[in-house]
Scaffold this active site. Structure first.
Site, PDB file in Angstrom:
ATOM      1  CB  CYS A   2     -29.947  95.011  52.503  1.00  0.00           C
ATOM      2  SG  CYS A   2     -28.417  95.949  52.420  1.00  0.00           S
ATOM      3  N   GLY A  28     -33.040  98.204  56.802  1.00  0.00           N
ATOM      4  CA  GLY A  28     -32.151  99.199  56.205  1.00  0.00           C
ATOM      5  C   GLY A  28     -32.842 100.528  56.077  1.00  0.00           C
ATOM      6  CG  ASN A 103     -29.988  90.695  53.371  1.00  0.00           C
ATOM      7  OD1 ASN A 103     -30.735  89.933  53.960  1.00  0.00           O
ATOM      8  ND2 ASN A 103     -29.102  91.428  54.005  1.00  0.00           N
ATOM      9  N   GLY A 104     -26.656  90.891  52.380  1.00  0.00           N
ATOM     10  CA  GLY A 104     -25.508  90.096  52.803  1.00  0.00           C
ATOM     11  C   GLY A 104     -24.232  90.858  52.533  1.00  0.00           C
ATOM     12  CE1 TYR A 243     -31.563  95.606  67.317  1.00  0.00           C
ATOM     13  CE2 TYR A 243     -30.433  95.182  65.262  1.00  0.00           C
ATOM     14  CZ  TYR A 243     -31.048  96.057  66.117  1.00  0.00           C
ATOM     15  OH  TYR A 243     -31.164  97.376  65.781  1.00  0.00           O
TER      16      TYR A 243
HETATM   17  P1  AMP Z   1     -24.781  99.780  71.982  1.00  0.00           P
HETATM   18  O1  AMP Z   1     -25.015 101.115  72.557  1.00  0.00           O
HETATM   19  O2  AMP Z   1     -23.803  99.880  70.823  1.00  0.00           O
HETATM   20  O3  AMP Z   1     -24.360  98.741  72.975  1.00  0.00           O
HETATM   21  O4  AMP Z   1     -26.140  99.304  71.333  1.00  0.00           O
HETATM   22  C1  AMP Z   1     -26.898  98.258  71.854  1.00  0.00           C
HETATM   23  C2  AMP Z   1     -28.274  98.284  71.262  1.00  0.00           C
HETATM   24  O5  AMP Z   1     -28.211  98.293  69.831  1.00  0.00           O
HETATM   25  C3  AMP Z   1     -29.078  97.064  71.671  1.00  0.00           C
HETATM   26  O6  AMP Z   1     -30.196  97.537  72.374  1.00  0.00           O
HETATM   27  C4  AMP Z   1     -29.520  96.378  70.382  1.00  0.00           C
HETATM   28  O7  AMP Z   1     -30.921  96.245  70.351  1.00  0.00           O
HETATM   29  C5  AMP Z   1     -29.093  97.309  69.266  1.00  0.00           C
HETATM   30  N1  AMP Z   1     -28.330  96.636  68.218  1.00  0.00           N
HETATM   31  C6  AMP Z   1     -27.731  95.455  68.241  1.00  0.00           C
HETATM   32  N2  AMP Z   1     -27.110  95.210  67.069  1.00  0.00           N
HETATM   33  C7  AMP Z   1     -27.325  96.258  66.273  1.00  0.00           C
HETATM   34  C8  AMP Z   1     -26.958  96.591  64.937  1.00  0.00           C
HETATM   35  N3  AMP Z   1     -26.234  95.767  64.189  1.00  0.00           N
HETATM   36  N4  AMP Z   1     -27.366  97.786  64.446  1.00  0.00           N
HETATM   37  C9  AMP Z   1     -28.080  98.638  65.208  1.00  0.00           C
HETATM   38  N5  AMP Z   1     -28.463  98.374  66.482  1.00  0.00           N
HETATM   39  C10 AMP Z   1     -28.096  97.203  67.012  1.00  0.00           C
END
Ligand code: AMP
Length: 463
Positions: A2, A28, A103-104, A243
């Site tokens: 968030c 979010g 947030n958290g 990220y």
């Molecule tokens: P995946 O297909 O699940 O391996 O998604 C990997 C991608 O999701 C990477 O390119 C990251 O930039 C992104 N990513 C990493 N963590 C998150 C997260 N918590 N929520 C949404 N996207 C994420």
């Protein structure tokens, strides 16, 4: 995950919060909300499902009068994605109108909630944040700060809070400081925001970042620093730098962009790709990392993948399209850059592996001769319990598969993840961070955890 934002002492406060939330949209996208407070202490609120610009019409914003306001953008981690869980929550209790944006993620909310329900509390949402509101309202203390303190003493886990009681604005960060919160100044007013990019958008000057355990009280233009929450070792979330946060923000005292370039450089040192023709990012989250990789390796930086910025919420339901098809909506390769070439692709993280597998197939179809996949963080070993939306352990590809197995699943010629020491080396003073998602070392008790380690791991597809 968030984003939270608050202002006080500024005319049309809700308009400023709206802008602040715009800059925090990446934190979010499920719902957004604003609560404002007028000079005579009346609170007005509006919350809705969707993006900030979908939730607020000009008329709605005009209704949110007052010179104090807080706002929230939500991506659910605890509680489902429904309007009842949108924040800020607004209640009238014996201390006046109370609005809270969180947030958290609280790690003992389930236990506390069951307790409160037994004592007669009636919950309106399934979000963990409502527990805090009930605990504040049920405190026997007379002073509002003591009521808040009573509540904070009972909760565990991660919280960066912006809340108002009457016309007083508070900003609070849990004792480990998992999530960021910054304080800014705008004219005679004050601003609180999850990230500095949200101070920039309203033209506020950064005063300081709230340290773990800090809480500030702002009333009638005066800022008071309240006694720090009892000390615990600092555990800033390292994934914010990898990220989550925006690269134009300064988070935990560091430029996110600078950290990400350093991660890319460290990755190039640990996993070079001699003989490759070029390097490019999976845009946008890995752009700075690919820059760092190119810098260190001397490889030519290219734009090999183009991201469609108008994806938003697609009206394709899960029955019509799988997650795989969604990747194709989001990314497309630049044929000319890729055909016949040996390419290095840099991504910030691999979660389920769905995105990377599909991307690699696209690159092969575009004629890539070799694909070398580089990940600027270590394998994700476990879910986050402190507010990042990661799937259950069973869905995390690296929780149950080796790098060699993942390489085969992705269909790449080589795969290299940054090591944990490499990650810590790219941020300053690595020991002040929570790296639980990578190391499996959780810094708190996990009372609420129902993620069973013995669940069937996700099957891999090879070939
Ligand atoms: P995946 O297909 O699940 O391996 O998604 C990997 C991608 O999701 C990477 O390119 C990251 O930039 C992104 N990513 C990493 N963590 C998150 C997260 N918590 N929520 C949404 N996207 C994420």
């Amino acid at each position: 995950m968030c984003g939270v934002f608050g202002v006080t002492g500024l005319q049309d406060a809700a308009q400023l919060v709206y802008l602040g939330l715009y800059a925090l949209q990446h934190r979010g996208q499920e719902s957004a909300g604003i609560v404002s407070v007028t000079r005579d202490g009346r609170a007005h609120g509006h919350r809705g499902m969707g993006l900030v610009n979908e939730v607020f019409e000009p008329d709605t914003l005009r209704r949110l009068v007052g010179d104090v306001a807080i706002g929230h953008t939500r991506y659910s981690t605890t509680g489902s994605s429904v309007l009842a869980n949108a924040q800020p929550g607004l209640v009238n209790y014996h201390g006046g109108p109370l609005a809270l944006a969180h947030n958290g993620n609280l790690t003992n909310a389930r236990e506390l909630r069951a307790d409160l329900v037994r004592q007669g509390s009636i919950f309106q949402s399934s979000s963990d944040s409502e527990v805090l509101v009930h605990l504040i309202a049920r405190s026997d203390a007379r002073r509002i700060e003591d009521q808040i303190q009573d509540a904070l003493e009972r909760v565990e886990g991660a919280y960066s809070l912006v809340l108002t009681v009457g016309r007083t604005l508070y900003g609070i960060v849990d004792a480990r400081g998992f999530r960021p919160l910054v304080l800014g100044r705008l004219g005679a007013g004050w601003v609180l925001a999850s990230e500095t990019c949200a101070l920039d958008i309203v033209g506020a000057r950064m005063v300081r970042e709230l340290e773990p355990g800090d809480w500030v009280k702002i009333e009638d233009g005066r800022l008071d620093e309240l006694p720090r929450l009892p000390g615990k070792p600092s555990r800033r979330c390292i994934f914010e730098l990898v990220y989550f946060s925006r690269p134009d923000s300064t988070v935990f005292g560091q430029s996110v962009d600078r950290v990400r370039r350093a991660l890319g450089r460290a990755l190039a040192r640990e996993h070079p790709a001699p003989g490759a023709d070029s390097v490019f990012s999976v845009p946008d989250s890995s752009n700075a990392m690919a820059l760092g990789y190119a810098d260190e390796s001397g490889l030519k930086l290219e734009h090999g993948l183009i991201r469609n910025h108008y994806v938003g919420r697609t009206f394709i339901n899960p029955g019509q399209a799988t997650r795989v098809a969604k990747v194709r909506i989001k990314f497309n390769p630049v044929q000319d850059v890729i055909a016949g070439k040996s390419v290095v692709v840099v991504d910030d993280s691999v979660v389920r592996g769905t995105t990377s597998r599909e991307l690699v197939q696209m690159l092969r179809q575009a004629g890539a001769r070799e694909v070398h996949f580089r990940v600027a963080s270590p394998p994700i070993a476990g879910p986050c319990h402190y507010g990042i939306d990661t799937p259950t352990r069973a869905e995390l590809i690296a929780s149950s598969h080796s790098t060699a197995e993942i390489r085969a699943h992705l269909g790449v010629d080589s795969l290299g993840y940054l090591s944990l020491p490499g990650l810590h080396g790219a941020v300053d003073a690595g020991d002040r961070y929570c790296d639980a998602c990578f190391s499996g070392q959780y810094p708190t008790d996990l009372h609420d955890v129902v993620d069973l380690p013995d669940r069937e791991p996700m099957p891999l597809i090879v070939g």
